[in-house]
Scaffold this active site. Structure first.
Site, short mmCIF file in Angstrom:
data_model
loop_
_atom_site.label_atom_id
_atom_site.label_comp_id
_atom_site.label_asym_id
_atom_site.label_seq_id
_atom_site.Cartn_x
_atom_site.Cartn_y
_atom_site.Cartn_z
N GLY A 9 19.34 3.20 35.33
CA GLY A 9 19.09 3.98 36.54
C GLY A 9 18.05 3.41 37.47
O GLY A 9 18.36 3.03 38.59
N HIS A 58 10.70 -2.13 27.43
CA HIS A 58 9.31 -1.71 27.30
C HIS A 58 8.38 -2.88 26.99
O HIS A 58 7.19 -2.69 26.75
CB HIS A 58 9.19 -0.63 26.22
CG HIS A 58 10.00 0.59 26.52
ND1 HIS A 58 11.34 0.68 26.21
CD2 HIS A 58 9.68 1.75 27.15
CE1 HIS A 58 11.80 1.85 26.62
NE2 HIS A 58 10.82 2.52 27.18
N LEU A 85 -7.84 3.67 32.11
CA LEU A 85 -7.38 2.82 31.02
C LEU A 85 -6.08 2.11 31.38
O LEU A 85 -5.90 0.93 31.06
CB LEU A 85 -7.18 3.65 29.75
CG LEU A 85 -6.80 2.85 28.50
CD1 LEU A 85 -7.92 1.90 28.11
CD2 LEU A 85 -6.45 3.77 27.34
#
Length: 770
Positions: free
Chosen positions: A440, A702, A17
């Site tokens: 990071g 995101h 997926l």
């Protein structure tokens, strides 16, 4: 006695997926190809569950991104600004809500995302208008029922899964403060009634309504709303058998009146998280005709079932209410565990034989039924005995090195308070106002993944691999200097995952080859397995960080994952109290922190995004949890000098109820996610007068969307209204590992430009407080 499952992993046995979604987003495949992959995964899942002998098979537990987003789509809870986008199909509209949309004149941010109760799964937060209208917008659930019916040639075993109406409202947020989301219950219930009756009309006998809100501390209003909702179902959905499910904690004591509604034919409880509730539940159930669904298989950890305990609970229930009023199931959806232990070929057999993934957990239900029935022809006589022997012969769980943790003040406290440390750090670092940095990680490109794969296949030796990683580090240092960030990072190219990397360096923890679990959307993680005492035997990060520092005159942050996050994002040994494991990890991280400091690294970030996630669902358990969790962080961070600056990072959390505990971490700088909420999450920090420095994430990583410098400047100014300017850092809201360089470079350049504009504007203001 019926066997059923609450939900199955939906990513595919080989993460099919993930690949299909990402290929669709990048236009490598068309919609038909994406849908074919989804159908293939569903059939694979159904085949496993049918062949295991389940009496009821979940349906509608599959999702292309998130089951809460699916629920919003089903109910038509789609913000108007998304409906205004000219979309080719509903799937693109669906993905735009999760990922944002940026094309030509369109620039719409993704919807907010946060953690699903106390798990590491992230869901898309529903957004409600004051006069929110609900309707059946999507036919996904009905289409999937038909798919499963064609697969089974019957509706008898099909059990559609829906988030219950009260939990769904609870998970959402109000678009403004003029109303309360729970007051929308009158609007949403008629649509649920339509959905339930439509499912009943096409032959569905059982419908699973998930109400994990029942495991929380409920207000009187929430209880009243629950009573109202299920009374309405009883009156208007009389032909439906509702399986009311709750999990992650024991059921609230004051909601039994809700369960008495006649539409509720069965109640599911989580006996893994709280077995003490069984007696109370049985004493109530006994007076009704309700079936009890017993969650006796751990849906959140990977150890084999303790058959002795499970049988004890089942037999107690049989004695109380009878064999035919019992269901057995995993404690919660198996979404939170990997799919098949048989795919693991590198785990030592002594450890592997103690483990069960989703496929094996379904089979354990069969074992339990056969043991209860005493059918020796089907089950070997020694099956239960073998399970007991494996449980007792815990050679791997013996303490490798038993430590007695005497938590003296010097182990959990910095030498001086924050204001004293801040003064020394500012004099030493001489950073500008609104210093810029990242969290990071930088993009893990195809080339890096290929390099890592070649190393795994032993096509490269350690030295050759390390030399290639060093080239990437030098390159990312140069890029950060060109972008003009103030505090740099080494990029984490040697790391597959922020927890898995450390699990590979520490004794007592192992990684899996294919133990993938969905975190959000196409993002999957492989939680390590903590099977013994955790010990650090050598430096884990120091060489890489120091190599990066040797190639720049700017400060480079040391990057570590905190003890609570390593614990929460791993499958944890269950033979000792969890806080003992946390302290073991904390001492290991402390040793690494001191090694970094000794090597000249002056800023060290210890990420704890899972601190909020680990918080118990019931307030009565908070103090105990935060006591050991905060101690664990402070063990890891408190051994350094005043001049060494400790950062930490948290993401996708509601901070209002834990702000006091965040302060107690005593990190010099905390970076958080607040861009999707447009800085609303900062209110709790501001109201509490958060004393230390803070980096509110200025843009959402995101989503592929690129923020403008004006947008970031606006957020910086909003932050300045809440905190002293000298305490504000400018950074993305999370690591950049999953993004591509085209997005990252433009976004970070916009971020640094915005910070410079903010500095110049502040310096021009004569009356600036800072």
């Amino acid at each position: 006695m019926l066997k059923h499952n609450l939900g199955f992993p939906r990513i595919g046995n080989k993460r099919e997926l993930k690949k299909a979604c990402e290929d669709y987003w990048s236009k490598k495949i068309n919609l038909d190809s994406l849908l074919r992959v989804g159908k293939k995964i569903k059939k694979y899942n159904w085949k496993i569950q049918e062949s295991s002998g389940l009496d009821l098979i979940p349906c509608n537990d599959f999702s292309f991104y998130d089951h809460v987003l699916d629920m919003s789509f089903l109910l038509g809870v789609i913000p108007e600004y998304f409906l205004s986008i000219p979309m080719k199909n509903e799937v693109d509209l669906y993905f735009s809500m999760a990922r944002g949309f940026q094309k030509k004149t369109w620039d719409i941010q993704a919807m907010e995302m946060t953690k699903w109760f106390n798990t590491n799964y992230h869901y898309i937060v529903p957004e409600f208008e004051q006069q929110q209208k609900f309707s059946i917008f999507s036919n996904k659930i009905f289409e999937e029922v038909q798919e499963l019916k064609n697969f089974l040639h019957s509706t008898k075993k099909i059990k559609p899964v829906l988030i219950g109406p009260v939990t769904y409202l609870f998970l959402g947020k109000e678009k403004n403060e003029l109303f309360q989301k729970m007051d929308l219950i009158d609007n949403i219930i008629p649509i649920y009634i339509d959905i339930l009756n439509k499912l009943s009309y096409i032959g569905i006998e059982w419908i699973q309504l998930d109400e994990p809100i029942l495991s929380l501390d409920l207000s009187k209003k929430e209880i009243d709303i629950l009573q109202y909702a299920y009374k309405e179902f009883s009156l208007k959905c009389s032909s439906v058998n509702i399986l009311l499910t709750t999990y992650f904690e024991g059921i609230s004591d004051n909601i039994f009146s809700i369960i008495e509604n006649r539409c509720i034919k069965a109640l599911h409880i989580d006996l893994i998280e709280n077995s003490n509730q069984l007696n109370t539940i049985l004493s109530f159930i006994k007076k009704t005709k309700i079936i009890l669904s017993m969650g006796v298989i751990d849906g959140r950890n990977i150890w084999k079932n303790n058959y002795s305990n499970s049988i004890k609970y089942i037999e107690k229930a049989i004695q109380s209410i009878g064999f035919h009023r019992i269901m057995i199931a995993p404690s919660c959806s198996l979404l939170h565990v990997p799919i098949d232990i048989d795919d693991e070929t590198l785990i030592h057999s002594n450890i592997k034989k103690k483990m069960a993934f989703a496929k094996q957990k379904i089979d354990e239900l069969n074992d339990l039924e056969k043991i209860i029935k005493g059918d020796g022809r089907i089950l070997p006589k020694n099956s239960l005995d073998l399970n007991k022997i494996q449980e007792k012969s815990n050679h791997l769980f013996k303490n490798i090195q038993k430590k007695t943790y005497n938590l003296k003040k010097e182990y959990i406290n910095r030498k001086n308070n924050f204001l004293y440390r801040q003064n020394k750090q500012k004099k030493k670092f001489r950073l500008p106002l609104f210093p810029t940095t990242t969290i990071g990680s930088f993009p893990q490109t195809k080339e890096i993944r290929k390099l890592r794969n070649r190393f795994r296949k032993k096509e490269l030796n350690q030295k050759e691999y390390d030399e290639q990683i060093k080239k990437y580090i030098v390159d990312v240092i140069k890029k950060q200097e060109e972008i003009d960030l103030d505090v740099l990072v080494h990029g984490e190219f040697e790391r597959t995952d922020m927890v898995e990397y450390f699990s590979d360096q520490l004794k007592g923890i192992i990684s899996t080859k294919n133990g993938w679990v969905q975190s959000y959307g196409s993002r999957c993680v492989k939680p390590p397995i903590i099977y013994g005492d955790v010990i650090r035997v050598f430096d884990m990060t120091t060489d890489w960080i120091c190599y990066a520092q040797s190639h720049t005159n700017k400060l480079v942050k040391g990057m570590l994952t905190g003890p609570v996050t390593i614990l929460q994002w791993s499958f944890v040994r269950d033979d000792q109290p969890i806080y003992e494991t946390a302290y073991q990890i904390a001492w290991a991280i402390r040793e690494e922190v001191l090694s970094l400091e000794k090597s000249g690294i002056q800023i060290i970030q210890i990420d704890e995004p899972a601190l909020r996630e680990g918080q118990p669902l019931r307030k009565k358990n908070w103090n105990f949890y935060f006591n050991w969790a905060i101690n664990a962080f402070r063990i890891s961070s408190s051994g350094v000098k005043d001049e060494t600056q400790i950062h930490t990072h948290m993401c996708y959390s509601e901070f209002n109820d834990i702000i006091e505990h965040i302060v107690n971490l005593d990190a010099d700088v905390i970076t958080i996610e607040s861009s999707r909420s447009k800085m609303k999450l900062l209110k709790s920090f501001s109201n509490f007068s958060y004393p230390n420095e803070i980096g509110p994430g200025m843009y959402d990583i995101h989503s592929p969307r690129i923020p403008s410098k004006e947008e970031i400047l606006y957020l910086i100014k909003k932050a300045c209204m809440l905190f002293p300017k000298k305490n504000i850092w400018v950074n993305p809201d999370c690591g950049l590992k999953t993004r591509n360089w085209n997005e990252v470079e433009v976004s970070l350049k916009n971020m640094t430009k915005a910070a410079k504009i903010a500095r110049s504007e502040c310096f021009c203001k004569k009356n600036s407080k800072d």
